[in-house]
Design an enzyme around this catalytic site. Structure first.
Site, PDB file in Angstrom:
ATOM      1  N   GLU A 440      39.359  18.466 -17.689  1.00  0.00           N
ATOM      2  CA  GLU A 440      40.017  18.883 -18.939  1.00  0.00           C
ATOM      3  C   GLU A 440      40.441  17.679 -19.784  1.00  0.00           C
ATOM      4  OE1 GLU A 440      39.535  21.767 -19.618  1.00  0.00           O
ATOM      5  OE2 GLU A 440      39.166  22.573 -17.638  1.00  0.00           O
ATOM      6  N   GLY A 441      39.685  16.621 -19.693  1.00  0.00           N
ATOM      7  CA  GLY A 441      40.020  15.385 -20.394  1.00  0.00           C
ATOM      8  C   GLY A 441      40.793  14.480 -19.470  1.00  0.00           C
TER       9      GLY A 441
END
Length: 596
Positions: A440-441
């Site tokens: 998610e980053g």
């Protein structure tokens, strides 16, 4: 040994006592969720986590997922557990009642997420990704797509994924190659491959709804040419039951360090029918609706694993006999004292405890803002809540996952050699926690988002949603004799944060690399100040409760003791972060590439 008992008393403290003055409460749309109802939901959630999910955590890790003839099988017991979970309505807690959800406040939903993640983080990904998918569909899809897909996804009968990453591009999604060709009926045919797709294929639901980033033939280059598409594994029939295969297949499942009971897949799309979600070439905006939801939830994963690791370490430290206390024998009838008497073991346990309580307190604050952002009728409150959520989302994701991994490592250290052995169960927490700092980053990307996007946005307006309450609390309580040392520590750390903000703003305007070099330290600094603010408030409330003669004196005394440890032993890290930020990029960038 993996042990877990939901920290319900602390959750109730956060929900009912800690943030009552934040200006995000008293929302008419949520009035029906009284404290008694909320507590009942939390207690039932704890039973699900402890009785259904926890027993599958270790066995699921050992067995893992398997791929047989193009079908992924989850570990033994997962399918039955998911059926119980879905039938109990747990998939639909925070979803809109219009689509079959229960519409619970995010405050309650996030505490439930923590319990699920603590008990079995691999399991949590299956319903968690589906909830994120429904958020994107609800926010951007056509009414027809909403009516067709949301009820089944909200109920948990169908699950969801998000398909971003390709083998040649990770964070730089502008390089993706999956193509989407328009059809005369308004649909699209998607062709391409995606990797690292959590819950990409499994045997828990009748259908899997993929949200896929792809390019139309006329798309401009880079991220400005990406669109989002809804692509089901099976095309639904008119009666909303799964129909024919849609050209979606699994090429492989990843063999991972951790989360082995979560199916992480390589997915192929071969002329798969999909429908546009949102506007053409605006897929990143639609996908970020889901990703921002998921980033907060990934932070909760870090907290959940950290709590389970802490409890397992406490269990062992009370049971393991080793050496004698330096202050005198504590277990005269045994050959040695339990290791919990030793200061260094206490240091590790208190660090884990403070991390968990601090992160849980921030969770309560941010989730109240999420509720206000969605339901508040006062425009000023709604805007302030939106600003606060935007500012804190990268902090929650990065800080919570960093600290969750650190807590898992500390748990292994408390166990010593036994912690390194698989049978103890705590080494699994290290492996499971590690990915949350990446997906998610990555946490470095979260830091860049905070410094590069959130700080300068609207001339620094987002920061006011955080700075004002901290400043007001310090001014109101700096003369409090009981809180004096804590407020003094908070004031100094807050001052370091303000100076760091000014330093980044000034240097970053001249040289973007200066801001980037400071980003990770700044994210930690902001998170530490947020935790300090929450701990100081907690201590203030606890002192009031003790003064009133509460029957729960032990809980409130423990809250004050944990706060004192945080201010003595953890918040001083703020000075280190400030000095690192102040030093600039010079030493970081000095070495020539060839010298590495």
């Amino acid at each position: 040994m993996q042990v877990y008992e939901a920290p319900l008393r602390d959750m109730k403290f956060v929900l009912h006592e800690l943030h009552n003055d934040d200006g995000f409460g008293d929302i008419e749309a949520l009035e029906e969720f009284t404290p008694d109802l909320v507590d009942a939901i939390l207690e039932e959630s704890a039973k699900v986590a402890q009785e259904i999910l926890l027993p599958l955590n270790r066995s699921g890790d050992v067995e893992g997922c398997t791929l047989e003839n193009g079908v992924v099988r989850t570990p033994s017991g997962f399918k039955e557990a998911y059926a119980q979970f879905r039938e109990g309505g747990w998939c639909a807690l925070a979803s809109d009642p219009e689509w079959g959800g229960q519409g619970l406040p995010e405050q309650v939903n996030k505490m439930t997420e923590e319990m699920i993640c603590a008990a079995n983080v691999s399991f949590s990904l299956y319903p968690g990704l589906t909830h994120g998918g429904t958020t994107a569909i609800e926010g951007h899809a056509s009414e027809e797509l909403k009516r067709r897909f949301l009820p089944k996804m909200v109920s948990g009968e169908w699950s969801g994924t998000m398909c971003l990453t390709e083998a040649h591009c990770g964070t730089d999604l502008g390089l993706l190659r999956t193509k989407a060709v328009p059809q005369v009926d308004g649909s699209y045919k998607l062709t391409g491959s995606k990797i690292f797709i959590s819950a990409g294929e499994h045997d828990l639901t009748d259908n899997i709804i993929h949200l896929v980033l792809a390019r139309m033939p006329d798309a401009p280059a880079g991220v400005k040419g990406i669109s989002l598409f809804l692509v089901p594994k099976y095309l639904p029939k008119d009666d909303d039951t799964p129909g024919p295969s849609n050209g979606v297949s699994v090429a492989a499942i990843e063999h991972k360090m951790g989360l082995k009971a979560s199916a992480t897949c390589q997915i192929n799309f071969d002329d798969s029918t999909g429908w546009l979600v949102g506007e053409p070439h605006k897929g990143m905006a639609a996908m970020f609706t889901m990703m921002n939801t998921e980033r907060v939830s990934v932070g909760i994963q870090g907290l959940g694993v950290g709590e389970a690791a802490y409890q397992s370490a406490v269990y062992y430290a009370k049971d393991r006999l080793q050496g004698r206390s330096l202050s005198g024998v504590k277990n005269p009838n045994g050959p040695a004292d339990p290791i919990i008497v030793h200061p260094d073991v206490r240091r590790m346990l208190m660090t884990m405890r403070a991390y968990n309580e601090g992160c849980r307190a921030i969770t309560g604050w941010v989730s109240r803002a999420l509720d206000a952002e969605k339901h508040a009728t006062d425009p000023e409150v709604k805007q302030r809540a939106s600003d606060f959520v935007a500012l804190m989302t990268p902090v929650v994701k990065a800080l919570f996952t960093d600290l969750g991994f650190e807590s898992a490592n500390l748990a292994v250290q408390v166990y010593g050699g036994h912690g390194y052995i698989a049978e103890s169960g705590v080494e699994q927490y290290v492996r499971d926690a590690r990915i949350a700092m990446i997906y998610e980053g990555t946490n470095g990307i979260q830091a860049l988002d905070l410094v590069g996007r959130k700080l300068p946005a609207h001339m620094g307006r987002y920061l006011r949603s955080f700075f004002h309450p901290v400043s007001n609390f310090v001014e109101a309580n700096k003369a409090d004799a009981n809180l004096g040392k804590m407020v003094e520590g908070l004031e100094k750390a807050f001052g370091a944060l303000q100076l760091s903000t000014a330093t980044i703003a000034e240097k970053g305007m001249r040289d973007p690399e200066e801001a980037a070099a400071a980003a990770t330290d700044y994210t930690r600094l902001l998170g530490l100040v947020a935790m300090g603010y929450c701990f100081a408030k907690s201590a203030f409330i606890a002192q009031g409760a003790l003064a009133s003669g509460t029957e729960e004196a032990d809980f409130y005394r423990a809250k004050i003791a944990t706060a004192r440890f945080f201010f003595d032993r953890i918040l001083p890290q703020a000075t280190t972060a400030f000095l690192a930020i102040k030093s600039g990029k010079a030493s970081m960038m000095a070495l020539e590439d060839a010298a590495f």
